[in-house]
Design a protein around this motif. Structure first.
Motif, mmCIF file in Angstrom:
data_model
loop_
_atom_site.group_PDB
_atom_site.id
_atom_site.type_symbol
_atom_site.label_atom_id
_atom_site.label_comp_id
_atom_site.label_asym_id
_atom_site.label_seq_id
_atom_site.Cartn_x
_atom_site.Cartn_y
_atom_site.Cartn_z
ATOM 1 N N SER A 35 0.762 -1.473 -0.187
ATOM 2 C CA SER A 35 0.106 -0.569 -0.002
ATOM 3 C C SER A 35 0.941 1.334 -0.313
ATOM 4 O O SER A 35 2.281 0.988 0.210
ATOM 5 N N LEU A 36 0.436 2.674 -0.197
ATOM 6 C CA LEU A 36 1.030 3.770 -0.105
ATOM 7 C C LEU A 36 1.253 3.943 1.409
ATOM 8 O O LEU A 36 2.323 4.414 1.860
ATOM 9 N N THR A 37 0.916 3.721 2.181
ATOM 10 C CA THR A 37 1.662 4.079 3.666
ATOM 11 C C THR A 37 2.770 3.158 4.135
ATOM 12 O O THR A 37 3.679 3.062 4.453
ATOM 13 N N GLU A 38 2.754 1.705 3.852
ATOM 14 C CA GLU A 38 3.576 1.118 3.581
ATOM 15 C C GLU A 38 5.109 1.032 3.075
ATOM 16 O O GLU A 38 6.676 1.407 3.444
ATOM 17 N N THR A 64 -1.275 4.602 15.985
ATOM 18 C CA THR A 64 -0.796 3.889 16.878
ATOM 19 C C THR A 64 -0.794 1.674 16.061
ATOM 20 O O THR A 64 -0.520 0.640 15.890
ATOM 21 N N GLN A 65 -2.027 1.711 16.334
ATOM 22 C CA GLN A 65 -2.958 0.414 15.982
ATOM 23 C C GLN A 65 -2.559 0.527 14.808
ATOM 24 O O GLN A 65 -2.487 -1.090 14.358
ATOM 25 N N SER A 66 -3.091 0.601 13.539
ATOM 26 C CA SER A 66 -3.109 0.951 12.269
ATOM 27 C C SER A 66 -1.316 0.943 12.023
ATOM 28 O O SER A 66 -1.283 0.260 11.573
ATOM 29 N N MET A 67 -0.393 1.573 12.787
ATOM 30 C CA MET A 67 0.851 1.320 12.324
ATOM 31 C C MET A 67 1.817 -0.485 12.790
ATOM 32 O O MET A 67 2.130 -0.854 12.050
ATOM 33 N N SER A 68 0.747 -0.528 13.415
ATOM 34 C CA SER A 68 1.783 -1.899 13.709
ATOM 35 C C SER A 68 0.954 -3.300 13.282
ATOM 36 O O SER A 68 1.323 -3.804 13.032
ATOM 37 N N LEU A 71 3.580 -2.792 10.162
ATOM 38 C CA LEU A 71 4.942 -2.597 10.955
ATOM 39 C C LEU A 71 4.488 -4.771 11.202
ATOM 40 O O LEU A 71 5.803 -5.237 10.662
ATOM 41 N N ASN A 72 3.451 -5.402 11.480
ATOM 42 C CA ASN A 72 3.287 -6.957 11.381
ATOM 43 C C ASN A 72 3.540 -7.379 9.537
ATOM 44 O O ASN A 72 4.032 -8.565 9.135
ATOM 45 N N LYS A 73 2.618 -6.992 8.956
ATOM 46 C CA LYS A 73 2.980 -7.002 7.556
ATOM 47 C C LYS A 73 4.086 -6.983 6.537
ATOM 48 O O LYS A 73 4.332 -8.094 6.380
ATOM 49 N N LEU A 77 7.115 -10.154 5.499
ATOM 50 C CA LEU A 77 7.260 -10.284 3.950
ATOM 51 C C LEU A 77 8.826 -9.859 4.643
ATOM 52 O O LEU A 77 9.705 -10.026 3.139
ATOM 53 N N GLY A 78 9.197 -10.357 4.711
ATOM 54 C CA GLY A 78 11.017 -9.803 5.768
ATOM 55 C C GLY A 78 11.195 -8.369 4.939
ATOM 56 O O GLY A 78 12.639 -8.492 4.936
ATOM 57 N N ILE A 79 10.230 -7.697 5.173
ATOM 58 C CA ILE A 79 10.952 -6.180 4.654
ATOM 59 C C ILE A 79 11.434 -4.747 5.803
ATOM 60 O O ILE A 79 12.316 -4.251 5.473
ATOM 61 N N ILE A 80 11.381 -5.413 6.921
ATOM 62 C CA ILE A 80 11.721 -5.098 8.182
ATOM 63 C C ILE A 80 12.382 -5.889 9.137
ATOM 64 O O ILE A 80 11.759 -7.501 8.937
ATOM 65 N N LYS A 81 12.819 -5.376 10.234
ATOM 66 C CA LYS A 81 13.303 -5.316 11.319
ATOM 67 C C LYS A 81 12.857 -5.127 12.989
ATOM 68 O O LYS A 81 12.846 -3.914 12.657
ATOM 69 N N ARG A 82 12.454 -5.813 13.506
ATOM 70 C CA ARG A 82 12.191 -5.598 14.565
ATOM 71 C C ARG A 82 13.248 -5.816 15.848
ATOM 72 O O ARG A 82 13.285 -7.437 16.108
ATOM 73 N N ARG A 83 13.826 -4.520 16.676
ATOM 74 C CA ARG A 83 14.557 -5.618 17.940
ATOM 75 C C ARG A 83 14.261 -4.703 19.468
ATOM 76 O O ARG A 83 14.128 -4.139 18.786
#
Length: 145
Positions: A35-38, A64-68, A71-73, A77-83
Motif C-alpha cells: 500500500s501507499l502507507t507501507e 499506533t494500532q494501524s501502524m502496528s 509493521l506486522n505485514k 514479508l521480511g521487509i523490516i526487522k524489529r529489535r
C-alpha cells in the motif's frame, strides 16, 4: 500575478502533480504488492535508519494500532526487522532489512527509468532545463508546513 491567477496556478499545479504521482505509482510492478502507507513507511525507515513504531505512526499521521498492523505485514514479508531497545525493554526499534532496502531501491529504479524514458520522449533539452530549475521551488512547496 493576481490572486485569481495565483489560485489558477495552484489548481493547475495540483492537478498535474497528482496525475504524475498516480502515473509513477503504476510504473513499478515491484511496488504493487504494498500500500501507499507501507511504501511510505519503508522510505521513512530508509531515511532515518531506525524508528520506534510510535514515531512512524506520528510521521504517517495514523494511529499506533494501524501502524502496528502495517509493521506486522512488513515483518512477515521480511521487509523490516524489529529489535528490543537495550535501554528500554518496552520499546521496539524498527529498521529496514536488506530485502526491504533492495525492494525500495528497485521501486525507485523502476520509477526513475520510466520517468527518464518519458522525459526523453516528450521534452526538449530546453524543457528539461526548465524542469531542473523548477526542482528548487517545488522542494520548497514540499517542505512547507
Amino acid at each position: 500575478m493576481t490572486k485569481e491567477n495565483d489560485i489558477l496556478l495552484a489548481s493547475e499545479l495540483r492537478a498535474v502533480v497528482t496525475r504524475l504521482t498516480k502515473k509513477m505509482r503504476k510504473e513499478s510492478s515491484t511496488a504493487a504488492q504494498l500500500s501507499l502507507t507501507e511504501r511510505s513507511t519503508i522510505a521513512l525507515l530508509d531515511q532515518h535508519g531506525e524508528l520506534l513504531p510510535t514515531e512512524l505512526a506520528a510521521m504517517e499521521k495514523i494511529t499506533t494500532q494501524s501502524m502496528s498492523q502495517i509493521l506486522n505485514k512488513l515483518l512477515l514479508l521480511g521487509i523490516i526487522k524489529r529489535r528490543i531497545s537495550e535501554t528500554d525493554k518496552r520499546k521496539a526499534i524498527i529498521t529496514l532489512s536488506d530485502e526491504g532496502r533492495t525492494l525500495l531501491y528497485q521501486v525507485r529504479h523502476e520509477r526513475e527509468e520510466w520517468l527518464n524514458k518519458a522525459l526523453d520522449a516528450t521534452c526538449t533539452e530546453e524543457e528539461k532545463a526548465l524542469l531542473k530549475k523548477a526542482i528548487g521551488p517545488l522542494t520548497k512547496l514540499v517542505d512547507f508546513d
